[in-house]
Design an enzyme around this catalytic site. Structure first.
Site, short mmCIF file in Angstrom:
data_model
loop_
_atom_site.label_atom_id
_atom_site.label_comp_id
_atom_site.label_asym_id
_atom_site.label_seq_id
_atom_site.Cartn_x
_atom_site.Cartn_y
_atom_site.Cartn_z
N GLU A 450 -38.46 -11.20 -64.72
CA GLU A 450 -39.47 -11.51 -65.74
C GLU A 450 -40.86 -11.73 -65.14
O GLU A 450 -41.64 -12.56 -65.60
CB GLU A 450 -39.05 -12.72 -66.58
CG GLU A 450 -37.71 -12.60 -67.24
CD GLU A 450 -37.53 -11.31 -68.04
OE1 GLU A 450 -38.55 -10.72 -68.45
OE2 GLU A 450 -36.39 -10.89 -68.25
N GLY A 451 -41.16 -10.96 -64.11
CA GLY A 451 -42.43 -11.10 -63.41
C GLY A 451 -42.26 -12.06 -62.26
O GLY A 451 -42.03 -13.24 -62.46
#
Length: 612
Positions: A450-451
């Site tokens: 998620e980054g």
């Protein structure tokens, strides 16, 4: 530890304190749009969730890890017991608490739902990813989809009939999403033919729901390069008729699943779209070239969810370590360490074990407060929209600002604290007989997906701090400053508050340094070199502030308490003081290090790193 034994542990009293005493759930619940909710309903939901976590999800955690997922006939088979758990999650309504009633949800406050998610994730993080992704995909379609798309997809994904995913990453396009090569060709009927390969897709295929709805980023033929040319498509695994019945395969094939360090019961998939030119998708909202802005709505929710995962595993690791330390006897007390005949002491009596446990306790409580505070801002922004736009904008701004802190600080600390739980257990913790080795393996992914946390740090210093002309950051600092001024001379916590003030000053000095670097091209490299450090500094200021706030509340409540309640409130005091004395000074030191403008990492030649 044999499969089927629950090892999940949490003290619901901690959740009640954060929700009801520190952040005033009763001031949010009971008012539109949360009219039907109050403290009694929230407490009942948390108790029900905890029972389900202990009875159903907890016993599947270790067994799911050991069995993992497998592929049969081109489809993923999840571990034994997961199908029944999936059914139970939806039957008991755990995934619809904060969903809109327009789509079959319960319309509850996010303040409650984040704690429900903490319990579910702590009991079985790998399992909870499947319904979590379906929820996130449903929320995106609910916000961005056409009326027809909302009617067809949202409620079915919220009630567990269908699963959901987010498909961004490709072999050549990880963090560099704009390099995606997946394509979309418009058809005569308004649909699009999708072609491409996506990797690292969590829950990309499974046997828990009758269909999986993929949200796929792809570039329409002729669109501009980079992220600005990406569009978002709804691509079902099985084609769906307008009435919701299933039509047949949609040329979405499972390439493989990854064999991972942790979260092994969560299927991480390679998916191929349109290998036979038969994959059809529909444009989300009917709007081209806004795929990244649409996907960010799901990604921001996912980043908060990752922070909750980190908190959840750090918390259960702490309580497992605490229980073990109270039971395990080893060595004599320090004042009798030379006496071989002295009775053996529980290891919680040893100073270093107590140090590790208090460090874990303080971080877990502070991170939980940070997450619930973000949720409180979300709920208040929702309530004030259209009534007090200035205050609603303030609360939305704080959500934007705190999201990268929640994702990064919670995930970094989770891995570190789970590893520290192993240290408390000693050699036993390194073995599968106890759950902390699995928690450590599972938690490592949180800082990556998620980054990555560096992306979160760059988002903070490159975007979030400058939003609204810097107003969001200034308001955060003003909130901290107001607390400091009000409590600077407190008879018990005054010195700790002064330490918070010194940390805040260091944070502000570093923020001004970053602003200066951004205006000097020769110093721009200092920003990515320092972004992670700055995010950590800001997180420590936020957590230190919230722990002291909790301690002051507990101080007042503890005056009237006795027995276990008095001891509970005393714990808040020592969490805050330990953090102020042992963590907040790091912010000042980090500010001094940033001020040196060290560029060693970029000045060293690539060859000087070494030859292999």
């Amino acid at each position: 530890m044999s499969a089927g034994i629950n090892t999940y542990k949490i003290d619901l009293r901690e959740l009640y304190f954060t929700l009801f005493e520190q952040f005033g759930f009763g001031q949010v619940a009971g008012q539109a749009p949360f009219d039907a909710w109050g403290p009694d309903e929230a407490k009942a939901v948390l108790e029900q969730t905890y029972r389900f976590a202990k009875d159903v999800l907890g016993p599947l955690n270790a067994s799911g890890d050991r069995e993992g997922c497998r592929v049969e006939n081109g489809s993923v088979i999840t571990p034994k017991g997961f199908k029944d758990a999936w059914k139970g999650v939806y039957e008991q309504g755990f995934k619809s608490i904060s969903a809109s009633p327009d789509h079959g949800g319960q319309g509850g406050p996010m303040m409650l739902s984040v704690l429900v998610e903490e319990i579910l994730s702590g009991a079985n993080s790998a399992f909870n990813m499947y319904p979590g992704l379906a929820y996130g995909a449903a929320e995106l379609v609910a916000e961005c989809g056409t009326p027809e798309q909302k009617k067809l997809y949202v409620e079915r994904m919220l009630n567990g009939t269908w699963g959901g995913t987010m498909c961004l990453t490709e072999p050549q396009a990880g963090s560099d999403v704009g390099a995606a090569k997946s394509t979309a060709r418009k058809n005569a009927d308004g649909t699009y033919s999708i072609r491409g390969t996506k990797i690292f897709i969590s829950g990309g295929d499974h046997d828990l729901a009758e269909n999986v709805i993929h949200l796929v980023l792809a570039r329409i033929e002729g669109a501009v390069p980079g992220t600005k040319g990406l569009s978002l498509f709804i691509v079902p695994k099985i084609r769906v008729k307008p009435d919701g019945s299933l039509q047949g395969p949609n040329d979405v094939t499972l390439g493989s699943i990854e064999h991972k360090m942790g979260i092994r019961a969560s299927a991480t998939c390679v998916l191929n779209f349109g290998e036979n030119d038969g994959c059809v998708g529909e444009l989300v909202g009917g709007i081209e070239n806004v795929g990244m802005s649409q996907m960010f709505k799901m990604m921001n929710g996912a980043r908060i969810a990752v922070g909750i995962q980190g908190l959840a595993l750090a918390s259960t690791a702490y309580f497992n370590a605490l229980e073990y330390a109270k039971d395990r006897k080893q060595g004599a007390p320090a004042h009798k360490w030379k006496d071989p005949a002295a009775p053996r002491a529980a290891i919680i009596e040893h100073a270093d074990v107590r140090r590790m446990l208090l460090e874990m306790k303080a971080h877990v409580e502070g991170i939980r407060a940070l997450i619930v505070k973000l949720a409180m801002h979300t709920d208040k922004a929702h309530q004030l929209a259209g009534k007090d736009d200035t205050q609603a904008a303030y609360h939305r701004g704080q959500v934007e600002l705190l999201t990268p802190l929640v994702k990064s600080y919670a995930s970094d600390q989770s891995f570190r604290l789970c590893a520290q739980a192993i240290q408390v257990f000693g050699g036993a913790g390194y073995c599968q007989d106890y759950p902390v080795e699995q928690y450590t393996r599972d938690s490592k992914i949180f800082s990556i997906y998620e980054g990555t946390n560096h992306i979160q740090a760059m988002d903070l210093v490159g975007r979030k701090m400058g939003q609204a002309g810097g107003a969001h950051f200034q308001q955060f600092m003003s909130d901290v400053g107001a607390f400091i001024e009000a409590q600077r001379d407190h008879k018990i916590y005054g010195d700790a508050v002064k330490q918070l003030a010194a940390a805040q000053e260091g944070l502000m000095a570093s923020a001004m340094a970053i602003l200066g670097w951004s205006q000097e091209p020769a110093k721009m490299t200092l920003i990515p070199l320092s972004a992670n450090r700055f995010l950590n500094m800001m997180s420590e200021v936020a957590v230190g502030w919230l722990l002291l706030d909790a301690a002051l509340i507990a101080e007042r409540a503890g005056e009237k308490a006795s027995g276990d309640e008095k001891a509970f409130y005393e714990g808040k005091k020592w969490s805050a003081l330990w953090y102020a004395r042992n963590v907040l000074p790091n912010v000042e030191q980090a500010a001094r290090m940033m001020a040196t403008e060290d560029t060693s990492s970029v000045d060293i030649s690539t060859q000087a790193f070494g030859s292999i």
